[in-house]
Design an enzyme around this catalytic site. Sequence first.
Site, PDB file in Angstrom:
ATOM      1  N   ASP A   4       3.850   0.629   5.791  1.00 38.54           N
ATOM      2  CA  ASP A   4       2.970   1.739   5.393  1.00 38.54           C
ATOM      3  C   ASP A   4       2.491   1.514   3.984  1.00 38.54           C
ATOM      4  O   ASP A   4       3.153   1.937   3.043  1.00 38.54           O
ATOM      5  CB  ASP A   4       3.716   3.061   5.527  1.00 38.54           C
ATOM      6  CG  ASP A   4       2.808   4.261   5.313  1.00 38.54           C
ATOM      7  OD1 ASP A   4       1.581   4.080   5.245  1.00 38.54           O
ATOM      8  OD2 ASP A   4       3.329   5.382   5.203  1.00 38.54           O
ATOM      9  N   GLU A  48      -3.953   7.115  -0.237  1.00 35.80           N
ATOM     10  CA  GLU A  48      -3.751   7.896   0.991  1.00 35.80           C
ATOM     11  C   GLU A  48      -2.513   8.776   0.890  1.00 35.80           C
ATOM     12  O   GLU A  48      -2.508   9.923   1.302  1.00 35.80           O
ATOM     13  CB  GLU A  48      -3.626   6.960   2.197  1.00 35.80           C
ATOM     14  CG  GLU A  48      -3.676   7.680   3.542  1.00 35.80           C
ATOM     15  CD  GLU A  48      -2.328   8.212   4.001  1.00 35.80           C
ATOM     16  OE1 GLU A  48      -2.314   9.130   4.840  1.00 35.80           O
ATOM     17  OE2 GLU A  48      -1.278   7.724   3.527  1.00 35.80           O
ATOM     18  N   ASP A  95      -3.290   2.465  10.100  1.00 32.06           N
ATOM     19  CA  ASP A  95      -2.220   3.093   9.312  1.00 32.06           C
ATOM     20  C   ASP A  95      -1.147   3.685  10.224  1.00 32.06           C
ATOM     21  O   ASP A  95      -0.661   4.777   9.992  1.00 32.06           O
ATOM     22  CB  ASP A  95      -2.838   4.175   8.399  1.00 32.06           C
ATOM     23  CG  ASP A  95      -1.820   4.763   7.420  1.00 32.06           C
ATOM     24  OD1 ASP A  95      -0.779   4.134   7.196  1.00 32.06           O
ATOM     25  OD2 ASP A  95      -2.080   5.857   6.894  1.00 32.06           O
ATOM     26  N   HIS A 135       8.464   5.700   4.874  1.00 28.84           N
ATOM     27  CA  HIS A 135       8.656   6.368   3.573  1.00 28.84           C
ATOM     28  C   HIS A 135      10.102   6.290   3.073  1.00 28.84           C
ATOM     29  O   HIS A 135      10.553   7.159   2.325  1.00 28.84           O
ATOM     30  CB  HIS A 135       8.207   7.834   3.629  1.00 28.84           C
ATOM     31  CG  HIS A 135       6.738   8.015   3.840  1.00 28.84           C
ATOM     32  ND1 HIS A 135       6.120   9.250   3.845  1.00 28.84           N
ATOM     33  CD2 HIS A 135       5.740   7.116   4.051  1.00 28.84           C
ATOM     34  CE1 HIS A 135       4.823   9.108   4.049  1.00 28.84           C
ATOM     35  NE2 HIS A 135       4.557   7.818   4.190  1.00 28.84           N
TER      36      HIS A 135
HETATM   37 ZN   LIG Z   1       0.137   5.267   5.571  1.00 22.63          ZN
END
Ligand SMILES: [Zn+2]
Length: 490
Positions: free
Chosen positions: A310, A344, A372, A444
């Site tokens: 990501d 983003e 994405d 994340h």
């Molecule tokens: Zn992303």
Amino acid sequence: MKQIQHATLQALAALVLIGNFVSVAGAADPPASPAVDPAFAADLARVRDAAANSDWAYRRLEELTDRIGPRLSGSPGQAAAITQVAAALRSLGARVTLQPAKVPHWIRGEARAELTEYVGRPAGLTQTLHLTALGGSAATPVGGLATRVIVVHDFAELQAHASEIRGHIVLFDAHFNQFWAESGHAGNAYGSAGEYRFRGPAAAAKLGAAAALVRSIGGADYRLPHTGITRWDGQTPIPAAALAAEDADLIARLAQQGPVTMNLLLTSRTLPDADSFNVIADWPGRQHPDEVVIVSGHLDSWDLATGATDDGVGVMGAAGVIEILQKLNLHPRRTVRFVAWASEETGSQGAQAYFDSVKGALKTQCAAIESDDGAGRALGIAAAVSKDSREILKPVLEALAPIGASILKPEEGEVGADIATLQESGVPGFAPLVDSRHYFDYHHTAADTLDKVDPGNLKTQVATMATLAYFLAERNDCLPRVPVEAPAAH
Ligand SMILES: [Zn+2]
């Protein structure tokens, strides 16, 4: 072995996606194609094969993640990544420009927490928690907060406890639905649990909470906290963090037995917005150079890891489209425009700067692709297009059948955060449809690193985007615009 895995994946895709996606072609049973010039079809196949055999995108991803690492908006890593990507695209002969955008500049700082009071706690013991601040979080007082935790599972429960919230810490314990993810709806699982990360802290702040915690949004429980942005919606920011799922479970169990008290320390800070850039690299069209087909990903990442999935994989996969056109010396009618979006993760300010630069000439924006959705194998194309365009896309799906990427998934709304504004203006929007059953395992977290990317999967993504982009840029006309809903009258 590879063949078997491939067949299994295709069978799985067919099983779990039935009813939701439209399978237009399978390798064994190609559909009758609408009239396509054989030379055009041959070029689509050449593009696909060149992409399926190129490791250029993976090498660039390796450079990005190994040499630079984290790329949070406003950080030195983001600035270095802009320079690196611009140089890579210049070396292909693309026309590179840097488009300025002001981006948020937030600093994570430290995060520490422990449970200090709960029913049955042996004297002198505390329980250390695994957590990380959410993007946009405020700091606690210097010495930390020491107060009760109120556990809620949804917004209705928050309102039911409204009178107890002031001065306390709210924990939103909303579970990620991994079953949805495994049945082809990872985005829905993320959106559903994500509501509490996006809007929970602001809702808690409105009721006077001292801090807000959310259960991490993720599909695997490795006691990893998953960060991400939270939105304040006009509320003054309070300290906000994500707990590892296991720690949210622990607190929820203890809270059923009696009051739970926590010490929480966060040292996050928000600095003034920083100067940043979208990297734009044009591969000029031979006939309509002013009309563009966008291939894109976002160059920023969270700061806990190197953002390999990501969105390193998306941004370098999109760059790989230019490499294929360069390698084959193909200049389609329209310009293929690579964009590395600036921010983003922290609000798509880069995308807004781009939109502002083209909104007076939206007809020049023929189509937009954003990748994405992680590093899974490409299974086809997610397409937010008009109904009649689905038929037009058949030759692309036919060209992608030999690599197993022939599913067309019709979408109604946004297929990528950075192209959403273009889509809302009627621009056809696309994303590679990828296997995202396990995308949210590491999303994340500190574990979003290069080893999570299968180079073969990335090749299927580049091949899918390159074939689609070439098709859109080479056909006689742009696809029909997507009907835009008129604002509802009151
Ligand atoms: Zn992303």
